[in-house]
Enzyme design. Structure first.
Site, PDB file in Angstrom:
ATOM      1  N   LEU A 104       0.864  -1.171   0.109  1.00  0.00           N
ATOM      2  CA  LEU A 104       0.115   0.040   0.022  1.00  0.00           C
ATOM      3  C   LEU A 104       0.842   1.300   0.043  1.00  0.00           C
ATOM      4  O   LEU A 104       1.974   1.263   0.709  1.00  0.00           O
ATOM      5  CB  LEU A 104      -0.934  -0.004   1.224  1.00  0.00           C
ATOM      6  CG  LEU A 104      -2.419  -0.916   1.365  1.00  0.00           C
ATOM      7  CD1 LEU A 104      -2.922  -0.964   2.563  1.00  0.00           C
ATOM      8  CD2 LEU A 104      -3.164  -0.504   0.014  1.00  0.00           C
ATOM      9  N   ASP A 105       0.749   2.308  -0.872  1.00  0.00           N
ATOM     10  CA  ASP A 105       1.512   3.384  -0.868  1.00  0.00           C
ATOM     11  C   ASP A 105       1.349   4.092   0.535  1.00  0.00           C
ATOM     12  O   ASP A 105       0.577   3.732   1.137  1.00  0.00           O
ATOM     13  CB  ASP A 105       1.276   4.254  -2.021  1.00  0.00           C
ATOM     14  CG  ASP A 105      -0.110   4.862  -2.033  1.00  0.00           C
ATOM     15  OD1 ASP A 105      -0.518   5.686  -1.075  1.00  0.00           O
ATOM     16  OD2 ASP A 105      -1.062   4.691  -3.055  1.00  0.00           O
ATOM     17  N   ARG A 106       2.321   5.087   0.615  1.00  0.00           N
ATOM     18  CA  ARG A 106       2.577   5.746   1.891  1.00  0.00           C
ATOM     19  C   ARG A 106       1.126   6.600   2.367  1.00  0.00           C
ATOM     20  O   ARG A 106       0.805   6.306   3.601  1.00  0.00           O
ATOM     21  CB  ARG A 106       3.744   6.702   1.870  1.00  0.00           C
ATOM     22  CG  ARG A 106       3.799   7.272   3.072  1.00  0.00           C
ATOM     23  CD  ARG A 106       4.981   8.301   3.095  1.00  0.00           C
ATOM     24  NE  ARG A 106       4.415   9.646   2.252  1.00  0.00           N
ATOM     25  CZ  ARG A 106       5.194  10.597   2.141  1.00  0.00           C
ATOM     26  NH1 ARG A 106       6.456  10.876   2.613  1.00  0.00           N
ATOM     27  NH2 ARG A 106       4.829  11.667   1.319  1.00  0.00           N
ATOM     28  N   ASP A 107       0.460   7.102   1.350  1.00  0.00           N
ATOM     29  CA  ASP A 107      -0.900   7.713   1.575  1.00  0.00           C
ATOM     30  C   ASP A 107      -1.906   7.009   1.761  1.00  0.00           C
ATOM     31  O   ASP A 107      -3.049   7.618   2.195  1.00  0.00           O
ATOM     32  CB  ASP A 107      -0.919   8.894   0.669  1.00  0.00           C
ATOM     33  CG  ASP A 107       0.214   9.950   0.528  1.00  0.00           C
ATOM     34  OD1 ASP A 107       0.560  10.184   1.600  1.00  0.00           O
ATOM     35  OD2 ASP A 107       0.426  10.547  -0.323  1.00  0.00           O
ATOM     36  N   SER A 108      -1.907   5.638   1.514  1.00  0.00           N
ATOM     37  CA  SER A 108      -3.074   4.695   1.544  1.00  0.00           C
ATOM     38  C   SER A 108      -3.110   3.978   3.073  1.00  0.00           C
ATOM     39  O   SER A 108      -2.232   3.763   3.783  1.00  0.00           O
ATOM     40  CB  SER A 108      -3.041   3.694   0.649  1.00  0.00           C
ATOM     41  OG  SER A 108      -3.081   4.564  -0.566  1.00  0.00           O
TER      42      SER A 108
END
Length: 233
Positions: free
Chosen positions: A100-104
């Site tokens: 999951l990307d950092r903002d998710s």
């Protein structure tokens, strides 16, 4: 006796593809000799990667983490202030099943079983991942959902949702693959940039009421369901 790349995957070194790469790069030795791709190993063999002995995990471990926003899905990153491993117990060979990307936010699974990781992340196995998204455009119209299911063109090829259902402020949608920031790019392509992204399900495993930043160990029944989903049962 099993193939060397399968042995390495089960030991948590990485996917079979990564294991094959290590063998081809000459970084793996069996009983002191340079390993060959396709070579088979058994209980009495000494397997080393970069000079360090590798042993299969004595017990398969699968954890579920509610990843909060702001954490990077990596173990070592000099540019990351916080990584998901800051939230997890120190289990040898533990690695994420997908990313999951950092903002998710949301459900992120971890295991020490490389074969399970390979099956659950390879596109051909089509393991469904469900997301709740909130967008700048508000609730997605039915027509936009239909377009996402039919497929949209991205810079790295076409992408489509398995299903899409409007929800307050955005939608629920599911994908069978996990290309980098794929959900965000798909929604931007249809004019609905993502404000917040929460993964609520991976295959048969649900996020449920697990609080952000907390982890839990999957039950035997949940692990069995994942094995059935991956075809490893």
């Amino acid at each position: 006796m099993i193939r060397l790349q399968a042995f390495l995957a089960r030991a948590g070194v990485g996917s079979r593809r990564k294991a094959e790469g290590l063998i081809l790069e000459g970084r793996v030795r069996v009983n002191g000799a340079l390993a060959r791709l396709g070579q088979k190993v058994g209980p009495g063999d000494l397997v080393e990667v970069d000079g360090k002995r590798v042993e299969p995990p004595k017990e398969r471990v699968v954890l579920a983490l509610h990843k909060p926003k702001g954490y990077t899905t990596t173990r070592h990153d000099p540019y990351a202030q916080k990584t998901v491993f800051d939230l997890l117990p120190p289990i040898p060979g533990l690695h994420p099943i997908g990313r999951l990307d950092r903002d998710s936010e949301g459900l992120l699974l971890f295991t020490n079983d490389g074969a399970l990781t390979f099956r659950l992340t390879h596109p051909r196995h089509g393991v469904k991942k469900v997301y709740r998204v909130w967008t700048e455009g508000g609730s997605l119209p039915e027509a936009v959902c239909r377009k996402l299911v039919q497929g949209v063109e991205l810079e790295d090829g076409p992408a489509r949702a398995l299903f899409c259902r409007p929800a307050p402020g955005g939608a629920f949608l599911a994908l069978a693959e996990g290309r980098k920031r794929e959900v965000r790019r798909m929604l931007r392509a249809v004019g609905y940039p993502v404000r917040r992204l929460l993964r609520v399900r991976v295959g048969p495993i649900r996020l449920g009421d697990l609080p952000p930043g907390r982890w839990r160990r999957l039950s035997e029944e949940e692990v069995a369901a994942l094995l059935r989903e991956s075809g490893l049962e």
